[in-house]
Design a protein around this motif. Sequence first.
Motif, short mmCIF file in Angstrom:
data_model
loop_
_atom_site.label_atom_id
_atom_site.label_comp_id
_atom_site.label_asym_id
_atom_site.label_seq_id
_atom_site.Cartn_x
_atom_site.Cartn_y
_atom_site.Cartn_z
N VAL A 122 27.01 18.70 68.62
CA VAL A 122 28.19 18.58 69.47
C VAL A 122 27.98 17.45 70.46
O VAL A 122 26.91 17.32 71.07
CB VAL A 122 28.47 19.89 70.24
CG1 VAL A 122 29.59 19.70 71.26
CG2 VAL A 122 28.84 21.00 69.28
N VAL A 123 29.01 16.60 70.57
CA VAL A 123 29.05 15.57 71.61
C VAL A 123 30.07 16.03 72.64
O VAL A 123 31.26 16.16 72.33
CB VAL A 123 29.45 14.20 71.04
CG1 VAL A 123 29.56 13.17 72.17
CG2 VAL A 123 28.43 13.73 70.01
N LEU A 124 29.63 16.30 73.86
CA LEU A 124 30.50 16.81 74.91
C LEU A 124 30.82 15.70 75.91
O LEU A 124 29.92 15.06 76.45
CB LEU A 124 29.81 17.97 75.65
CG LEU A 124 30.52 18.49 76.90
CD1 LEU A 124 31.84 19.15 76.54
CD2 LEU A 124 29.61 19.46 77.67
N ILE B 217 27.26 14.30 76.60
CA ILE B 217 26.08 15.16 76.41
C ILE B 217 26.00 15.48 74.93
O ILE B 217 26.95 15.97 74.34
CB ILE B 217 26.20 16.45 77.23
CG1 ILE B 217 26.29 16.12 78.73
CG2 ILE B 217 25.03 17.39 76.95
CD1 ILE B 217 26.63 17.32 79.58
N LEU B 218 24.86 15.21 74.31
CA LEU B 218 24.68 15.41 72.87
C LEU B 218 23.60 16.44 72.64
O LEU B 218 22.54 16.40 73.26
CB LEU B 218 24.29 14.08 72.22
CG LEU B 218 23.98 14.09 70.72
CD1 LEU B 218 25.23 14.39 69.91
CD2 LEU B 218 23.37 12.75 70.29
N GLU C 237 23.29 25.06 72.61
CA GLU C 237 22.80 24.52 73.87
C GLU C 237 23.92 23.83 74.65
O GLU C 237 24.03 23.99 75.87
CB GLU C 237 21.66 23.53 73.60
CG GLU C 237 20.42 24.17 73.01
CD GLU C 237 19.37 23.14 72.63
OE1 GLU C 237 19.66 21.94 72.76
OE2 GLU C 237 18.26 23.54 72.22
N VAL C 238 24.76 23.08 73.94
CA VAL C 238 25.86 22.39 74.62
C VAL C 238 26.89 23.40 75.13
O VAL C 238 27.41 23.27 76.24
CB VAL C 238 26.52 21.36 73.68
CG1 VAL C 238 27.74 20.74 74.33
CG2 VAL C 238 25.52 20.27 73.31
N MET C 239 27.18 24.42 74.35
CA MET C 239 28.16 25.43 74.77
C MET C 239 27.70 26.18 76.02
O MET C 239 28.51 26.68 76.79
CB MET C 239 28.43 26.42 73.64
CG MET C 239 29.30 25.87 72.52
SD MET C 239 30.99 25.43 73.03
CE MET C 239 30.84 23.63 73.17
#
Length: 562
Positions: A212-214, A223-224, A229-231
């Motif tokens: 995911v790229v946020l 943020i990659l 982890e991103v969620m």
Amino acid sequence: MIRFEDVSVTYDGAPGPTVRGVDFEVPEGELVLLAGPSGVGKSTVLGAVSGLVPHFTGGTLRGRVTVAGRDTRTHKPRELADVVGTVGQDPLSHFVTDTVEDELAYGMESLGLAPEVMRRRVEETLDLLGLAGLRDRPIATLSGGQQQRVAIGSVLTPHPGVLVLDEPTSALDPAAAEEVLAVLQRLVHDLGTTVFMAEHRLERVIQYADRVVLLPSPGAPPILGDPAEVMAVSPVYPPVVALGRLAGWAPLPLTVRDARRRAVDLRQRLENAPLKGRGAAIDMRLPPRGRDKPQPSRARKHSEPPTPEGAAHIQALSVTRARIQALHDITLTIAPGETIALMGRNGAGKSTLLNSLVGLVKPSSGTVRIGEATPHRTAPKDLVRKVGLVPQEPRDLLYADTVAAECAAADQDAGADPGTCRALVTELLPGVTDGTHPRDLSEGQRLALALAVVLTARPPLLLLDEPTRGLDYAAKARLVTVLRALAAEGHAIVLATHDVELAAELADRVVLLAEGEVIADGPTADVVVSSPSFAPQVTKILAPQHWLTVAQVRAALEETAR
């Protein structure tokens, strides 16, 4: 396969870059999800991959974007067409032919592929996307979701190495969305295709993402990382993640299956919740005091008194369009203050029913009444004060050069006090300035502006066609707040939607359509809980208990803790 090197994009006249500090790589054969709130520049990042940014959109791109080794600054979109297939948020702007089969073949013709190769790939794509029965249909006669599938199919047939998709499931029903995502996963796993996609309905796609790229906020660097982890830090997240955060699960589950395995203790806590707590949670959508809760419609005899002002009655309605029967013998009553979610697969007749209520479609037989008015026989200037429609394509309502001009025109058309529309825009779109051109807004922001324009007239009956298309979770929450307030004031609301989470959050009642007929009509909990396709994530996770939303679960847990 795709490489961003310290990329920033600034559009002409903008006070600053739309995106900046974008620096990451999308490896070959991965599905990478681009996530973030509305308006943070996701479409700009996707457009930079296909070369549409800046060659088509204008503006200044600093840094470097390469696809399969080709620099998008020096290669125009047509010079990238053999390696990049792109589907934007608006499928209508994508089409260049008239019929489904011709559209699937067009991209291959442009690349000069052999006729026998083209024929085989067209047949494969028709089967993959469930379009075989529509192959000879004019594209203009398809539903929005069917058009979305055709647009995706048209970029699949040339077999590009990279697929760039902007909101690919936004107009699809749950079953069709699963089919499309399964196809994309198959392309990634079996053929090594690289898929780079943006999607607001994370509950549909997060489990398919490799990474995911946020984009957390406008202008902030991305943020990659791993999806879970991103969620954990993302400002936007699906209900399964919201439930995991509420329950304190770590790592966070991304699928209903994983969440169900974690939810044993949670189900026990909810099972033991006091009846008062459970009732308070489940009855969050009860109508305001002094108004009886709307009941599902029943067919009424023609001798009954006319429908009261602000309500609608549909009696034995049938509609035939282009020799296709879109609706058959529909009978519904819509009560003042009632919120109805109109659901069903793509092509079931939802948009046709809304268009019948607003007078854009003339009944082939039967009647439609809004108060004392017959919509298709009522002058638009009079109808606007009785019923308002926010269509799937908000641009159909927007024609001025600035947000301020749109609002001024809406106030004048509705006979409202100056500033009425602008106040609604401020509530739905905080931070959008008067001088912003509607075309510079994101798809979700344009929809919110169109909603404000329609609401300016305060119509007793409000119709919305796919109202959460392009909206992030925060924007959806603001929309729910506005619609709940309108329902409390007595406005009747009908939503044609594939968003099962919205229906669970907002609707008093769900009406399911199939092949132009009503197949289910009842309270939301009764209809969606019994449907594997239309049940929200919380319902699936906590079954057999009948919870619909994270808010309900939170309220019950708080009641239990007292």
